[in-house]
Write an enzyme that holds these catalytic residues in place. Structure first.
Site, short mmCIF file in Angstrom:
data_model
loop_
_atom_site.label_atom_id
_atom_site.label_comp_id
_atom_site.label_asym_id
_atom_site.label_seq_id
_atom_site.Cartn_x
_atom_site.Cartn_y
_atom_site.Cartn_z
N ARG A 82 -29.80 -3.70 26.68
CA ARG A 82 -30.96 -2.81 26.58
C ARG A 82 -31.73 -3.02 25.28
NH1 ARG A 82 -31.56 3.01 25.56
NH2 ARG A 82 -29.35 3.12 25.06
N TYR A 83 -31.04 -3.37 24.23
CA TYR A 83 -31.66 -3.66 22.94
C TYR A 83 -31.63 -5.17 22.72
CZ TYR A 83 -30.96 1.32 22.03
OH TYR A 83 -30.97 2.68 22.12
N ARG A 86 -28.37 -6.37 20.55
CA ARG A 86 -27.01 -5.93 20.85
C ARG A 86 -26.89 -5.59 22.33
NH1 ARG A 86 -29.94 -2.37 18.09
NH2 ARG A 86 -29.93 -0.13 18.59
N CYS A 95 -10.61 6.61 31.04
CA CYS A 95 -10.41 7.20 29.72
C CYS A 95 -9.07 7.93 29.71
CB CYS A 95 -11.52 8.19 29.37
SG CYS A 95 -13.16 7.45 29.16
N CYS A 102 -19.86 13.73 28.84
CA CYS A 102 -19.99 12.26 28.98
C CYS A 102 -21.36 11.86 29.51
CB CYS A 102 -18.90 11.74 29.91
SG CYS A 102 -18.95 9.96 30.16
N ARG A 104 -22.11 8.85 30.45
CA ARG A 104 -21.95 7.76 31.41
C ARG A 104 -21.09 8.24 32.59
NH1 ARG A 104 -20.49 3.29 27.96
NH2 ARG A 104 -22.69 2.86 27.54
N ASP A 304 -31.37 9.58 21.96
CA ASP A 304 -31.54 8.37 22.76
C ASP A 304 -32.58 8.70 23.83
OD1 ASP A 304 -31.15 5.81 23.68
OD2 ASP A 304 -28.97 5.93 23.50
#
Length: 343
Positions: A82-83, A86, A95, A102, A104, A304
């Protein structure tokens, strides 16, 4: 012993009506799973709110499940680019404990499972062909739910194909399952640390109570090897949405050799509205933290932006005005005074 059902959870705490009714409609996007390390901490309301599900998760239908548009930016399976400089590799959906905030949750706990050998290799090869990528986040889910052998293979592939790329080891495990960091696991990480670009440990501690002795010891195992530890907290309503709690958190992090890095505004993810603070409240907290913390202890309050807009820093503006005729600026001080500064 981990908890994965409300019935098991009720043996440890008395559930509220909201908690009892969490799974009534069967439309949950994130399962219940709480590690044995967290179970004794549930007596703390700030810990409980992060890990015990609520029916309020099912009342939030306005937001998307992918506000950062990660799926759009997956040029290779599991690799989010996306960037420009990175990328994030989704190592697994699993998890040791599922955080109710969360961002995601479309992916976490979805039973997709760990990345395959081919998916790992394809991601590493893609990165090798894109020299603009300088950092890779190994995230998920939590990479440390993988077996030692899988972690060894994954680090080997990234080191082989892109040795000059910094690897961020993103984990909540140091906070929720610190016993995972065995001597054998740390020897694997040490082996891959000897050559190539550095590793960074990216933790998530949201409340001072999470910095248990075992958690601090787990982080120390990385720091003692020369791996810097950086913390990314999420600003959560009813958990840490006051300057006192966040000041204590930052001070404890620094004493544990962990740099407070980001304080994230909660993403507008479906099912998390009851945990999000307002931006205006967040800015007031950030302003107060400026008075209380040194630059070393001050995290960057960050949002974000939706639709893949990227990260921007949120901060109170200390510039009051500028005078073009004199070429001077007037600034507010953190304590509320004012000072003039020349161009």
């Amino acid at each position: 012993m981990a908890i994965s059902t409300l019935e098991e959870l009720s043996e440890h705490i008395t559930l509220t009506e909201d908690e009892k009714n969490w799974d009534k409609n069967g439309d949950n996007t994130l399962p219940l799973f709480i590690s044995d390390h967290i179970i004794p901490l549930l007596s703390n309301p700030s810990i409980r709110r992060q890990f015990v599900p609520s029916a309020k998760e099912n009342e939030d239908n306005e937001c998307t499940l992918d506000p950062q548009m990660e799926e759009k930016h997956q040029n290779v399976i599991r690799l989010v680019h996306r960037y420009r400089n990175r990328a994030a590799f989704l190592t697994t959906d699993r998890c040791f404990a599922y955080c109710r905030h969360c961002f995601r949750r479309r992916f976490s706990g979805s039973e997709i499972g760990p990345a395959s050998d081919k998916e790992i290799s394809d991601a590493a090869i893609y990165i090798s062909k894109h020299p603009e990528i300088k950092e890779v986040l190994l995230t998920g889910g939590d990479m440390f739910t993988l077996s030692d052998e899988r972690i060894d293979f994954m680090l080997s592939e990234f080191r082989k194909h892109c040795p000059g790329v910094i690897l961020r080891l993103c984990t909540r495990a140091v906070a929720v399952y610190p016993e995972r960091f065995t001597d054998n696991l740390m020897s694997i990480i040490r082996k891959h640390l000897r050559e190539g670009a550095p590793f960074y440990l990216m933790t998530q501690f949201n409340h001072p109570a999470e910095l248990t002795d075992d958690a601090v010891k787990a982080v120390a195992a990385f720091v003692d090897m020369g791996i810097p530890a950086m913390n990314q907290s999420v600003l959560l309503k009813g958990v840490n949405d006051d300057a006192g709690t966040l000041t204590e958190l930052s001070e404890k992090l620094l004493l544990s050799r962990i740099k407070p890095y980001y304080l994230f505004q909660g993403d507008p993810v479906r099912g998390t509205a009851h945990l999000r603070t307002s931006v205006s409240d967040g800015l007031e907290i950030e302003k107060e933290l400026r008075k209380r913390l040194s630059g070393l202890g001050m995290p960057q309050y960050t949002i974000d932006l939706p639709k893949g807009g990227g990260k921007v820093i949120l901060t109170h503006s200390y510039l009051i005005c500028s005078d073009e005729s004199t070429g001077k600026y007037i600034f507010e001080t953190p304590e509320g005074g004012s000072r003039t500064y020349p161009e």
